[in-house]
Design an enzyme around this catalytic site. Structure first.
Site, PDB file in Angstrom:
ATOM      1  N   ASP A 379       0.867  -1.156   0.000  1.00 52.05           N
ATOM      2  CA  ASP A 379       0.000   0.000   0.000  1.00 52.05           C
ATOM      3  C   ASP A 379       0.911   1.215   0.000  1.00 52.05           C
ATOM      4  O   ASP A 379       2.104   1.099   0.281  1.00 52.05           O
ATOM      5  CB  ASP A 379      -0.849  -0.071   1.273  1.00 52.05           C
ATOM      6  CG  ASP A 379      -1.698   1.150   1.441  1.00 52.05           C
ATOM      7  OD1 ASP A 379      -2.256   1.609   0.440  1.00 52.05           O
ATOM      8  OD2 ASP A 379      -1.808   1.634   2.573  1.00 52.05           O
ATOM      9  N   THR A 381      -0.127   4.845   1.137  1.00 53.35           N
ATOM     10  CA  THR A 381      -0.346   5.776   2.237  1.00 53.35           C
ATOM     11  C   THR A 381      -0.200   5.057   3.570  1.00 53.35           C
ATOM     12  O   THR A 381      -0.842   4.039   3.805  1.00 53.35           O
ATOM     13  CB  THR A 381      -1.749   6.387   2.140  1.00 53.35           C
ATOM     14  OG1 THR A 381      -1.976   6.702   0.787  1.00 53.35           O
ATOM     15  CG2 THR A 381      -1.853   7.614   2.996  1.00 53.35           C
ATOM     16  N   GLU A 471      -4.681  19.121   3.871  1.00 55.69           N
ATOM     17  CA  GLU A 471      -5.376  20.366   4.171  1.00 55.69           C
ATOM     18  C   GLU A 471      -4.841  20.947   5.470  1.00 55.69           C
ATOM     19  O   GLU A 471      -4.556  22.141   5.582  1.00 55.69           O
ATOM     20  CB  GLU A 471      -6.868  20.059   4.302  1.00 55.69           C
ATOM     21  CG  GLU A 471      -7.733  21.213   3.988  1.00 55.69           C
ATOM     22  CD  GLU A 471      -9.198  20.806   4.057  1.00 55.69           C
ATOM     23  OE1 GLU A 471      -9.965  21.335   3.282  1.00 55.69           O
ATOM     24  OE2 GLU A 471      -9.547  19.951   4.915  1.00 55.69           O
ATOM     25  N   ARG A 536      -6.337  22.736  -4.345  1.00 58.26           N
ATOM     26  CA  ARG A 536      -5.663  22.374  -3.107  1.00 58.26           C
ATOM     27  C   ARG A 536      -4.309  21.725  -3.345  1.00 58.26           C
ATOM     28  O   ARG A 536      -4.168  20.859  -4.175  1.00 58.26           O
ATOM     29  CB  ARG A 536      -6.539  21.419  -2.311  1.00 58.26           C
ATOM     30  CG  ARG A 536      -6.227  21.471  -0.857  1.00 58.26           C
ATOM     31  CD  ARG A 536      -6.985  20.437  -0.114  1.00 58.26           C
ATOM     32  NE  ARG A 536      -8.399  20.539  -0.435  1.00 58.26           N
ATOM     33  CZ  ARG A 536      -9.269  19.679   0.067  1.00 58.26           C
ATOM     34  NH1 ARG A 536      -8.872  18.723   0.860  1.00 58.26           N
ATOM     35  NH2 ARG A 536     -10.528  19.778  -0.232  1.00 58.26           N
ATOM     36  N   ASP A 618      -4.623   6.025  -4.203  1.00 55.75           N
ATOM     37  CA  ASP A 618      -4.306   7.394  -4.588  1.00 55.75           C
ATOM     38  C   ASP A 618      -4.352   7.565  -6.092  1.00 55.75           C
ATOM     39  O   ASP A 618      -4.355   6.625  -6.846  1.00 55.75           O
ATOM     40  CB  ASP A 618      -2.905   7.744  -4.114  1.00 55.75           C
ATOM     41  CG  ASP A 618      -2.942   8.357  -2.747  1.00 55.75           C
ATOM     42  OD1 ASP A 618      -4.043   8.734  -2.324  1.00 55.75           O
ATOM     43  OD2 ASP A 618      -1.894   8.426  -2.127  1.00 55.75           O
ATOM     44  N   ARG A 731      -5.451   4.182  -7.806  1.00 55.48           N
ATOM     45  CA  ARG A 731      -6.901   4.302  -7.796  1.00 55.48           C
ATOM     46  C   ARG A 731      -7.563   2.928  -7.767  1.00 55.48           C
ATOM     47  O   ARG A 731      -8.564   2.700  -8.415  1.00 55.48           O
ATOM     48  CB  ARG A 731      -7.381   5.033  -9.054  1.00 55.48           C
ATOM     49  CG  ARG A 731      -7.215   6.508  -8.964  1.00 55.48           C
ATOM     50  CD  ARG A 731      -8.557   7.171  -9.140  1.00 55.48           C
ATOM     51  NE  ARG A 731      -8.435   8.604  -9.001  1.00 55.48           N
ATOM     52  CZ  ARG A 731      -8.476   9.215  -7.838  1.00 55.48           C
ATOM     53  NH1 ARG A 731      -8.637   8.517  -6.728  1.00 55.48           N
ATOM     54  NH2 ARG A 731      -8.374  10.512  -7.767  1.00 55.48           N
ATOM     55  N   ASN A 760      -8.511  -0.658   3.904  1.00 57.13           N
ATOM     56  CA  ASN A 760      -8.633  -1.008   2.494  1.00 57.13           C
ATOM     57  C   ASN A 760      -7.597  -2.034   2.057  1.00 57.13           C
ATOM     58  O   ASN A 760      -7.651  -2.536   0.955  1.00 57.13           O
ATOM     59  CB  ASN A 760      -8.543   0.254   1.620  1.00 57.13           C
ATOM     60  CG  ASN A 760      -7.278   1.023   1.898  1.00 57.13           C
ATOM     61  OD1 ASN A 760      -6.552   0.715   2.837  1.00 57.13           O
ATOM     62  ND2 ASN A 760      -6.996   2.006   1.084  1.00 57.13           N
TER      63      ASN A 760
END
Lengths: 1134, 346
Positions: A379, A381, A471, A536, A618, A731, A760
């Protein structure tokens, strides 16, 4: 579907209470259930069968204790292990069952143990409490009956989720009396394990209210940011979704396990063959010799028929020769694996001190497979990256600030007071101080355009509740540069700009979505109107709007909102209208920080020929950037194939192109129909890979992957993917992750490892041969589903190259030796059969047969299986090539097995025929008769113990104190037990059980007996030494060479680390984050998550739109342009 | 999360112990098959085996051994014994032979049986050690099929082994001249293992041996009950009879020899058996032709390594030779490899 109705006070009996049982046994049921389970194992059942055979006097060639002693021992060890496991389960069950929660009973809130909570009860939950059962949210402390929950334990996601109560029930508030009178009836689906689905309805006061997942709080969640809430229990105990999900995990087996099972079957076949040969021999012998002999020896012979005699002999020999498949094999394998698992748990080099997280072998039966991994599915992240975003660079008005941290040039970072924020460029601070309006505008925008929720803690500490970490990074950056986002209401945003508090009116909020990939905030303060658009993390732009224009546009938007059928399209058009003619202010770069040591680990694993595939949810750019930053993609790759077709045909086309590049045009692309043969080829293990030179990489999108995984394309996809050095799937859905793993597992017949940290990744972790969970950061789900867990990706290197390699090496050695030992031990009976009229006479004393495997030879081999090391851990890490033999299955396979068996047969031959030759005409030194059966037995037994001890001594390459103690101790034990059992005292008590009295004393004092033992030992062992020496000399393996080197190193100096540092070749690349989740915009503008009473709902502002394509393309172009101008110097092929 | 682990490492409870055992760093000796260990080892072992082989062969050769198979020589007796009805008929047979060389020192007399399977499983288990201990002589458990006679009286000693006891008597005569005949004095003592004679076999405790065995009967194939086995020496009777004890120690292989008598070194035989003419006078009782077996007598001296056993010596010699052969070829290979390595390195 059968609906099941539940209602407070009604029909309670049929619902379970909230007590959970994960334990399997209790005191009474333990023995029967555990024994039943154990005898379900083929091996144990087989030994039980043997035991029964031994109780039949006609064929019992061995006393019953020869089988029952080891069997009971094995069963006991397993039972103790099971009992301990279950004890801990009981303990954790009790701990959970005895947690307290407040339940509304008889109109009063009372503390009640979790296990007594029933469906229909109303529970009060407080902040940070675990939810006791699946609840229907009734009311909460927050407005509109909102509450926040963290579902980390359920699905691993740490971001907060919102749950709403039905308006009718949220009115109940904290009014206990009204709550107590609540008598709604919930009709819902039967208990199931779908975490994100719930359907049902609530009937209350003659009204029916539909219920969905948004109204439900599941067991295992934690209440956050909500001081209290009330809920009615819908599912309790085993019915809860949490418990429904904790189904039986698929039992994973290693390839060695499977091989072992095959081999054991072969050995059974071999055993039966031997039995048949000996039975035929017996029939013939009885016919030719025994008949006459019998007349002399036996008065009344039961067995007159030689054929029947042969039949009985067959079973007798099955009993005698059963030790070729020793009972102790399985238990020894388990013990060794357990030992290896403990070593993993104890490893300080896999302990992450920052989070106090240990590496943990959660499954103790897979260790040696860690030494055979060919594919690693990772994975991104949280696994490769830390999931910590840092504001690293920005470009304002064409000027770039901030430098990448590089280990070569030490730049002293600017240290900010908050959050250990680091930024490596002083000029930006200078510009702010000088009051550069563009710079101010830039940070103002950062402070305004986001969905962050501020939370003021008591000492004026400002804490941001962020939905996505990038963010947070931006807002925190703005704050650190003096633009502090203070608070927000549905209509205002308050920012402290360089010490001055400014409140902006929030006019409209154009939320982020994946299609527009941007978010806008339209606001105003006293002095000027202000419109801004924040793409962003990438581009920051703004637009000044005049009031009329805005009003006009707002009307347009409201109209769009009122539109019914084409609302989304209209809103998109409205957004598009206003989000144009923007002034580009600058761009930000948020670095998605890689975890420590990821680059080195990947480099090292690649050297070990382990292919690493990144499977991420991602988007492509992010994934590629991470690929570059961890050197999986490099600039000197021949080609990077990007598959992003939307239809099967496009994907087919792209794959075809890739293949043409790979193989040249000569190799045609098979059409979809010929794929079957292609798959067959792949199964056989294609050799085409070698013909392709150069480094290639494959990047595939989720939707393309969907097509590529279809039956007619998957072979092509797999073929291309396997040739590529790097494969990145972006994705992808959790299911696709699992599909990819399954594909490789099935068609490459390769051992796969999946590593991930989030919910996930669970499917992929479960479907891979080995699942590794990253522990310590997000939720526990991935860890709970995993076989191994540790805190940092970099520990994977150590897990595979050191622990895995050693485990595999040890297990293979163990198996080789074990089969050898038991063949050497058992086949002596076979040879003896030819000289004892095939009468199933054993060569050894019965006690020796009983104890040989479990006492005389068990510990040295366990010590070797647990402690042996061929090369040191440092060398294992330094020479990743050492990992190859495991992948190629070289250390233990069928041919190795036959070599071991041949070795065992040879040894048994020497063990029998040398004493045979000597005993043929033997007299003692004192002239006495010593060629008796008992002396023969003792001679062969002693030779055997010595031969196998010398053999294990040869096999042991790492002689620790424990090995010494065990090996010498075993031989010593043998002799002491031998002399004890042959002693006068024990004979006096049990004359029939220990008839060997005085034997050891007489035969082991004879010189020629020792000469026999010596000869047997040398004849058995010397060929092995010679063979191994020649092999090391002629064809040294890498391991041999390194051992040689190690010897030199050890002599020269204490081991010095000579670790090579893989260099980052493309320092310009870095993992910059792109957000990819839909925002909180709706909640913010609707004011639902704010404790402000006066609000007017603005609805539909944050709705997504799907079909406006032109501006998407524009935006994409814009995006890449900005990116290129800013940080990338290469065009990324989109 | 922000906890600094470097501050006080001792306080971290979860950190695994830094012990050599847990970190797999136990001090250890790494074994490695180096040329320096293997090649000299092979040469030394080979040399030792060659030397030992020669020594063993020489000492085996030094053993004087004479074996006479008398089944065919006493064919009339053998025939007689094939018929069970002649059970009580005596049959004697004299077997003359010549000892060409003096047999010095202790000379042992063995009887040898060919093709007699004392190692059959059902045969070897057909005995009761508790009975033979004299504690409970009616205990005939495990003795099937020779537990009781047809009247149900327990057999002592019970079992197939005891029942099939070798019961030929062999006397040795020396003929210094063709007319004179001297009976070579034979000792039946000292032919058993000490533990057998003193621990494994005991007579029932009683002043009078026959009365001790009342309530039992003799094995069916025996002529005399167990307490009358040796009419000359009353001590050598019952379960303590030496021949019985020797027989009860079953042989490993179907061809075996058992110690029968020792030559008593007195008179002309003080230095062993002189060369010359001898004869065995055999009371032929034990039938072997029914199962195609053979009987023989062996006279033998012993050396440090026991009796004449060429096999061990030859095996040692062969092994030694093979080890040396292997050592030489391994050396050759090793030197060649070394040369090649040096060449390739330079």
């Amino acid at each position: 579907k059968v609906d099941h109705r539940e209602k407070k006070e009604f029909e309670l009996l049929q619902f379970p209470n909230n007590r959970i049982h994960t334990s399997k046994y209790n005191v009474l049921t333990f023995l029967p259930i555990n024994l039943f389970e154990q005898f379900q194992r083929v091996a144990n059942a087989y030994f039980l069968f043997l035991l029964i055979l031994q109780l039949i006097p006609e064929i019992s060639s061995l006393s019953w204790f020869t089988t029952i002693v080891p069997l009971v021992l094995v069963l006991t060890i397993t039972a103790v292990k099971d009992a301990t496991d279950d004890y801990f389960r009981h303990k954790s069950d009790n701990q959970v069952n005895n947690r307290l929660s407040e339940v509304l009973i008889n109109g009063r809130l009372q503390s009640e143990k979790w296990m007594n909570v029933m469906a229909g009860d109303i529970i009060k939950l407080e902040n940070n409490q675990f939810v006791a059962a699946d609840l229907l949210l009734l009311s909460s402390s927050e407005p509109h009956g909102l509450c926040y929950i963290e579902t980390a334990e359920l699905d691993g996601e740490t971001n907060l989720k919102v749950r709403h109560a039905l308006p009718v029930t949220s009115e109940l508030g904290t009014d206990i009396s009204r709550l107590a009178k609540f008598d709604g009836v919930v009709a819902c689906e039967p208990p199931n394990n779908k975490l994100d689905k719930f359907t049902g309805d609530l009937s209350w006061k003659d009204n029916k209210y539909p219920l969905n997942n948004e109204k439900i709080i599941l067991r295992g969640c934690v209440l956050r940011n909500t001081s209290w809430c009330f809920g009615m229990v819908i599912f309790a105990g085993p019915d809860t979704k949490l418990m429904q999900n904790s189904g039986k995990t698929k039992f994973k087996r290693t390839s060695i396990d499977r091989l072992m099972n095959t081999l054991v079957l072969w050995i059974f076949g071999f055993l039966v063959c031997m039995g048949i040969i000996l039975a035929i021999g017996n029939s013939i012998w009885e016919h030719q010799v025994g008949d006459y002999f019998r007349a002399f020896l036996f008065q009344d012979e039961v067995v007159k028929n030689s054929i029947f005699s042969g039949f009985l002999t067959f079973w007798s020999y099955i009993i005698i020769l059963n030790t070729v498949v020793p009972i102790s094999l399985y238990v020894s394998v388990e013990v060794i694996r357990l030992g290896h698992s403990y070593f993993i748990n104890w490893d300080r080099k896999m302990y992450y001190s920052k989070k106090e997280t240990l590496a943990e072998a959660r499954t103790t039966t897979l260790n040696e497979e860690l030494g055979q991994i060919e594919y690693v599915f990772s994975d991104k992240t949280g696994t490769l990256t830390q999931n910590i975003m840092t504001f690293n660079k920005c470009s304002i008005n064409g000027k770039t600030y901030g430098k990448l941290f590089s280990p070569l040039k030490k730049i002293f970072p600017l240290l900010f007071s908050y959050n250990k924020f680091q930024f490596y460029d002083h000029s930006l601070v200078e510009s702010i101080k000088l009051g550069d309006p563009k710079v101010h505008e830039f940070f103002r925008l950062l402070a305004l355009c986001h969905t962050v929720m501020p939370e003021e803690k008591n000492e004026g500490k400002l804490i941001y509740q962020v939905q996505s970490p990038d963010e947070g990074a931006l807002v925190t950056a703005a704050r650190n540069f003096g633009f502090i986002f203070k608070s927000r209401t549905p209509e205002t945003i308050t920012v402290e700009e360089m010490g001055k508090v400014v409140t902006y009116q929030l006019l409209a909020f154009l939320d982020f979505n994946n299609i527009r990939k941007r978010m806008s905030v339209i606001g105003t303060n006293d002095t000027f109107e202000f419109g801004g658009e924040g793409l962003r993390t990438l581009a920051i732009a703004y637009r000044d709007l005049n009031e009329e224009y805005f009003k006009e546009w707002f009307k347009l938007l409201e109209e769009a909102n009122r539109e019914f059928d084409k609302r989304d399209e209209c809103i998109a058009a409205a957004y598009e209208e206003i989000e144009k003619d923007m002034m580009l202010l600058g761009a930000t770069a948020i670095e998605d920080k890689l975890q420590d040591g990821v680059i080195e680990t990947i480099a090292s694993l690649s050297l070990a020929n382990i292919k690493i595939w990144v499977l991420t949810g991602d988007k492509q750019e992010t994934a590629m950037n991470i690929g570059y930053s961890c050197n999986m993609l490099t600039d000197d790759m021949n080609e990077v194939f990007i598959i992003s077709g939307h239809s099967a045909a496009e994907v087919w086309e792209e794959l075809k192109k890739a293949k043409e590049i790979l193989f040249g045009r000569s190799t045609g692309f098979t059409n979809g129909y010929a794929f079957c043969e292609k798959l067959q080829e792949l199964k056989r293990g294609s050799t085409v890979e070698e013909s392709v030179t150069g480094d290639y990489a494959l990047i595939i999108n989720g939707h393309s992957l969907g097509h590529a995984l279809e039956a007619n394309l998957q072979s092509e996809f797999l073929e291309i993917a396997c040739i590529c050095k790097t494969v990145i799937c972006c994705r992808v859905t959790p299911l696709q992750k699992a599909q990819v793993v399954e594909l490789v597992k099935e068609y490459r017949k390769a051992v796969t490892l999946a590593i991930g940290d989030g919910a996930n990744d669970i499917s992929m972790i479960k479907s891979a041969h080995i699942g590794v969970g990253i522990s310590g950061q997000e939720g526990m789900q991935a860890v709970l589903a995993s076989d191994y867990s540790f805190a940092q990706f970099r520990y994977l290197q150590r897990l595979l190259l050191v622990h895995g390699r050693w485990s595999y090496f040890r297990m293979c050695k163990f198996l080789c030796y074990f089969f050898y030992k038991n063949f050497a031990f058992t086949l002596v009976h076979f040879w003896f059969g030819f000289f004892c009229g095939f009468s199933a006479q054993t060569v050894y004393d019965q006690w020796f047969i009983t104890l040989f495997n479990i006492v005389y030879t068990s510990l040295p081999i366990l010590a070797m299986g647990i402690f042996d090391q061929d090369v040191s851990e440092q060398n294992s890490m330094d020479y990743p090539n050492l990992y190859r033999p495991g992948q190629l299955n070289l250390l233990f396979n069928k041919s190795k097995f036959f070599i071991c068996i041949a070795h065992g047969v040879y040894t048994s031959f020497a063990l029998f025929f040398i004493p045979y030759g000597v005993f043929y005409n033997l007299a003692g030194e004192d002239g006495k008769h010593i060629a008796d059966y008992q002396s023969f037995a003792v001679t062969i037994a002693t030779s055997l113990v010595i031969v196998v001890s010398v053999q294990i001594a040869l096999d042991t390459s790492y002689w620790t104190v424990i090995n010494h103690v065990f090996i010498w101790g075993s031989v010593a034990t043998y002799f002491s037990i031998l002399f004890t059992m042959h002693s006068d005292g024990i004979f006096d008590v049990f004359p029939n059980q220990f008839p060997f009295v005085g034997n050891a004393r007489h035969s082991l004092t004879q010189k020629n007996i020792w000469l026999v033992i010596l000869l047997t030992t040398v004849v058995s062992v010397m060929p092995v030494i010679a063979f191994r020496f020649i092999k090391v000399d002629l064809y040294p393996t890498l391991s041999d060479q390194i051992r040689q080197l190690q010897k030199v190193q050890d002599k020269a100096r204490p081991l010095k680390s000579h670790r090579r540092q893989p260099r980052r070749t493309s320092s310009r690349r870095s993992g910059y984050a792109f957000a990819h989740q839909e925002g909180y915009g709706e909640l913010i503008t609707s004011g639902k998550n704010m404790r402000v009473k006066n609000l007017h709902p603005t609805s539909g502002l944050g709705k997504t739109m799907y079909n406006s394509t032109s501006w998407i393309e524009n935006l994409c172009k814009k995006t890449t342009d900005t990116v290129n101008s800013f940080s990338l110097d290469r065009t990324v092929k989109l | 999360m922000e906890r600094n682990s470097n501050d006080v490492p001792g306080l971290l409870s979860r950190m695994p112990d830094n012990t050599a055992f847990k970190q797999q760093r136990l001090p250890a000796w790494r074994s490695h098959l180096t040329a320096w260990a293997v090649l000299p080892g092979f040469f030394t072992t080979g040399a030792f085996f060659l030397g030992m082989g020669i020594l063993l062969i020489l000492s085996a050769k030094s053993v004087k051994e004479i074996e006479i198979t008398y089944t065919s020589m006493c064919s009339n007796c053998a025939k007689l014994r094939e018929n069970a009805s002649n059970f009580y008929k005596e049959c004697t047979c004299s077997v003359p032979f010549f000892i060409p060389e003096k047999m010095p020192g202790n000379v042992y007399m063995y009887y040898k049986l060919h093709n007699f399977y004392q190692n059959l499983r059902r045969y070897t288990i057909s005995r009761n050690n508790r009975q033979l201990l004299g504690e409970d002589i009616t205990n005939v458990e495990n003795c099937a099929p020779f537990q009781r006679d047809s009247n149900g009286i327990p057999i002592a000693p019970c079992g197939a082994i005891a029942n099939s006891m070798f019961n030929d008597t062999i006397l040795l005569s020396y003929y210094p001249h063709s007319s004179t005949r001297i009976n070579v004095p034979l000792l039946s003592s000292g032919i058993t293992w000490w533990t057998d004679k003193h621990i494994k076999f005991q007579n029932p405790r009683s002043n009078n041996l026959p009365s001790a065995f009342t309530g039992t009967t003799k094995p069916p194939y025996w002529r005399k009950p167990v307490y009358q086995l040796d009419p000359e020496n009353p001590e050598n009777n019952g379960f303590l009879n030496n021949d019985f004890i020797v027989w009860m120690r079953v042989a490993a292989l179907p061809t075996f020899k058992k110690l029968y008598r020792r030559i008593h070194r007195t008179g002309p035989f003080a230095n062993g058996l002189p060369a010359g003419n001898y004869s065995f006078d055999i009371a032929y009782n034990f039938p072997v032709t029914v199962f195609k077996g053979e009987k023989g007598v062996v006279l033998s001296t012993v050396t440090w390594s026991g009796g004449s056993n060429l096999f061990l010596g030859i095996a040692y010699l062969t092994t030694g030779a093979v080890i040396w052969l292997a050592a030489f070829s391994m050396t050759a290979v090793h030197l060649k490899m070394k040369k090649r390595n040096i060449v390739s390195e330079s």
